[in-house]
Design a protein around this motif. Structure first.
Motif, short mmCIF file in Angstrom:
data_model
loop_
_atom_site.label_atom_id
_atom_site.label_comp_id
_atom_site.label_asym_id
_atom_site.label_seq_id
_atom_site.Cartn_x
_atom_site.Cartn_y
_atom_site.Cartn_z
N LEU A 55 1.95 37.41 86.42
CA LEU A 55 3.51 36.93 86.60
C LEU A 55 4.17 38.22 86.92
O LEU A 55 3.41 39.28 86.99
CB LEU A 55 3.72 37.08 85.13
N GLY A 56 5.20 38.46 87.53
CA GLY A 56 5.42 40.00 88.85
C GLY A 56 6.73 40.43 87.76
O GLY A 56 6.63 39.87 86.83
N PRO A 57 6.86 41.59 88.09
CA PRO A 57 8.29 42.47 87.46
C PRO A 57 9.36 41.58 87.71
O PRO A 57 10.45 41.82 86.24
CB PRO A 57 8.17 43.66 87.90
N LEU A 58 9.74 39.98 88.09
CA LEU A 58 10.60 39.77 87.97
C LEU A 58 11.18 38.51 87.31
O LEU A 58 12.59 37.84 87.18
CB LEU A 58 11.20 39.16 89.59
N THR A 59 9.93 38.28 86.69
CA THR A 59 9.76 36.58 86.20
C THR A 59 10.99 36.58 84.39
O THR A 59 12.00 36.20 84.67
CB THR A 59 8.44 37.13 85.13
N GLU A 60 10.78 37.65 83.64
CA GLU A 60 12.00 37.86 83.03
C GLU A 60 13.31 38.26 83.84
O GLU A 60 14.40 37.41 83.08
CB GLU A 60 12.43 40.04 82.30
N LYS A 61 13.60 38.16 84.29
CA LYS A 61 15.04 38.09 85.34
C LYS A 61 15.80 36.97 85.15
O LYS A 61 16.33 36.33 85.56
CB LYS A 61 15.24 39.28 85.92
N CYS A 62 14.07 36.28 86.59
CA CYS A 62 14.15 34.85 86.01
C CYS A 62 14.74 33.63 85.11
O CYS A 62 15.66 32.49 85.19
CB CYS A 62 13.08 34.20 86.52
N GLU A 63 14.44 34.09 84.39
CA GLU A 63 13.90 33.30 82.69
C GLU A 63 15.48 33.49 81.61
O GLU A 63 15.39 32.50 81.80
CB GLU A 63 12.82 33.24 82.19
N ALA A 64 15.33 34.72 82.28
CA ALA A 64 16.69 34.78 81.18
C ALA A 64 18.37 34.11 81.97
O ALA A 64 19.21 33.72 82.16
CB ALA A 64 17.36 36.26 81.96
N ALA A 65 17.68 33.53 83.82
CA ALA A 65 18.36 33.33 84.54
C ALA A 65 18.34 31.27 84.95
O ALA A 65 18.84 30.25 84.99
CB ALA A 65 18.93 33.46 86.36
N GLY A 66 17.88 31.02 83.32
CA GLY A 66 17.65 29.99 83.03
C GLY A 66 16.50 29.09 84.43
O GLY A 66 16.64 28.07 84.43
N VAL A 67 15.44 30.61 84.75
CA VAL A 67 14.61 29.64 85.65
C VAL A 67 13.02 29.88 84.89
O VAL A 67 12.52 30.31 85.38
CB VAL A 67 14.56 29.82 86.91
N PRO A 68 12.45 28.85 84.90
CA PRO A 68 11.33 29.15 84.34
C PRO A 68 10.29 29.06 85.11
O PRO A 68 10.04 29.00 86.39
CB PRO A 68 10.28 27.51 83.96
N VAL A 69 8.95 29.87 84.80
CA VAL A 69 8.24 30.83 85.46
C VAL A 69 7.08 30.31 84.95
O VAL A 69 6.23 30.44 83.60
CB VAL A 69 8.50 32.01 85.69
N GLU A 70 5.41 29.26 86.15
CA GLU A 70 5.09 28.75 85.70
C GLU A 70 4.02 30.27 86.14
O GLU A 70 3.78 30.78 87.10
CB GLU A 70 4.60 28.11 85.99
N LEU A 71 2.48 30.42 86.03
CA LEU A 71 1.44 31.38 86.25
C LEU A 71 0.19 29.96 86.69
O LEU A 71 -0.16 29.49 85.21
CB LEU A 71 1.07 32.30 84.66
#
Length: 345
Positions: free
Chosen positions: A19-35
């Motif tokens: 998971l990279g440094p943009l994970t938090e921003k993506c999730e804050a924008a309502g985009v789930p991030v999986e690994l």
């Protein structure tokens, strides 16, 4: 993903290494991030896990980026029966192993679309002759100008980064990787320091080479002239600290950093590599035809001259505006829907 029409699309992001440094921003924008970790590019276990994720979330469109994901992601998508598969090439590097070339061709024939970030990347794909030409399409990078705060004072950003407020600042932006050629940037810095040009240099980004490059800086006698900022997740603000952006890369598909810098009012000086001519088609930068420190240093000095700098800033903002987020996203959404069965549109 942030600009997709949420009444038509529900995006998810999957990372295959970490998971990279943009994970938090993506999730804050309502985009789930999986690994979904992969031990190797074609790990059967990894592909099976990715297939399970695709099936779990009933994914109908898979859009893969770069070589690792273009192989693993498409294999998993095909195994899961995904109707729309889009691969995205970001560089001009050609596969050299026959197995990888064969797999690239096999996957290409089964993909809905194959996108290239520039005409230069597309030329490289055509030259490789391992994908169906009718599926290749140029799709340029783009940015959202609304992300860039033009009111932030450069002095404030320089204080945050530990940069001098009274000197010109030339920066290089990107991961500390051999392809970005930071060694050349340091040679250019040495050339200008020896000429007493009154310039400070910022290396923005991080990576496994940081200690090596910092040692090289010190060996060149540049310890007080070159600042390593480390990784930054606020690049729209960071560009405000720069007077000029330098790009010294050995390989580039389409440098998105050009659009970022130009939107922030920062001209570009770049080596002549990959798709840089396309990225600067509307102006706003100086392309140095030969990778020679003296020539590159001269170009930086030209870009810092007051009138030339003002002209480059104006042309750069106009150039970056040509890569509209609205135009590109509308095209991408049309492309997605074109390869879905009519019952899913």
């Amino acid at each position: 993903t942030r600009h997709l029409d949420r009444s038509r699309f529900s995006p998810r992001i999957c990372c295959l290494k970490r998971l990279g440094p943009l994970t938090e921003k993506c999730e804050a924008a309502g985009v789930p991030v999986e690994l979904c970790k992969f031990g190797s590019r074609q790990s059967i276990v990894g592909i099976w896990r990715l297939r399970q994720l695709i099936r779990k979330y009933h994914i109908k469109i898979v859009h893969t980026h770069c070589r690792r994901a273009n192989h693993a992601g498409r294999l998993a998508a095909l195994w899961a029966g995904v109707p729309c598969i889009v691969a995205h090439h970001h560089d001009t590097i050609e596969e050299t192993k026959w197995r990888q070339k064969a797999l690239t061709g096999w996957l290409g024939r089964r993909s809905s679309h194959i996108l290239c970030v520039s005409k230069e990347v597309m030329r490289a794909r055509l030259q490789a002759k391992d994908e169906p030409t009718e599926k290749l399409k140029v799709f340029y990078n783009f940015i959202n100008p609304d992300d860039y705060d033009q009111t932030l004072a450069p002095e404030q950003m320089r204080r945050e980064l530990g940069l001098p407020e009274s000197r010109h600042v030339v920066g290089i932006v990107g991961r500390l990787h051999p392809l970005k050629n930071h060694e050349f940037f340091l040679q250019v810095a040495k050339n200008l320091v020896e000429r007493n040009a009154g310039i400070h240099f910022a290396v923005i980004g991080d990576g496994s080479r940081r200690q090596e490059l910092e040692a090289m800086r010190d060996e060149l006698g540049l310890s007080t002239h070159v600042t390593f900022t480390g990784n930054r997740n606020d690049m729209p603000r960071v560009y405000r600290a720069l007077d000029v952006l330098a790009l010294c890369s050995l390989q580039e598909g389409f440098p998105k950093v050009f659009l970022e810098a130009q939107t922030a009012g920062v001209p570009v000086v770049t080596a002549d590599v990959g798709g840089v001519e396309e990225a600067l088609a509307g102006g706003g930068g100086i392309i140095v035809p030969e990778r020679e420190a003296q020539l590159f240093a001269d170009a930086l000095l030209r870009a810092l001259e007051p009138q030339a700098h003002a002209d480059l800033v104006t042309a750069g903002r106009r150039n970056a505006a040509d890569f509209s987020v609205d135009r590109q996203m509308n095209e991408l959404m049309r492309l997605y829907e074109s390869c879905l069965p009519s019952s899913m549109r």
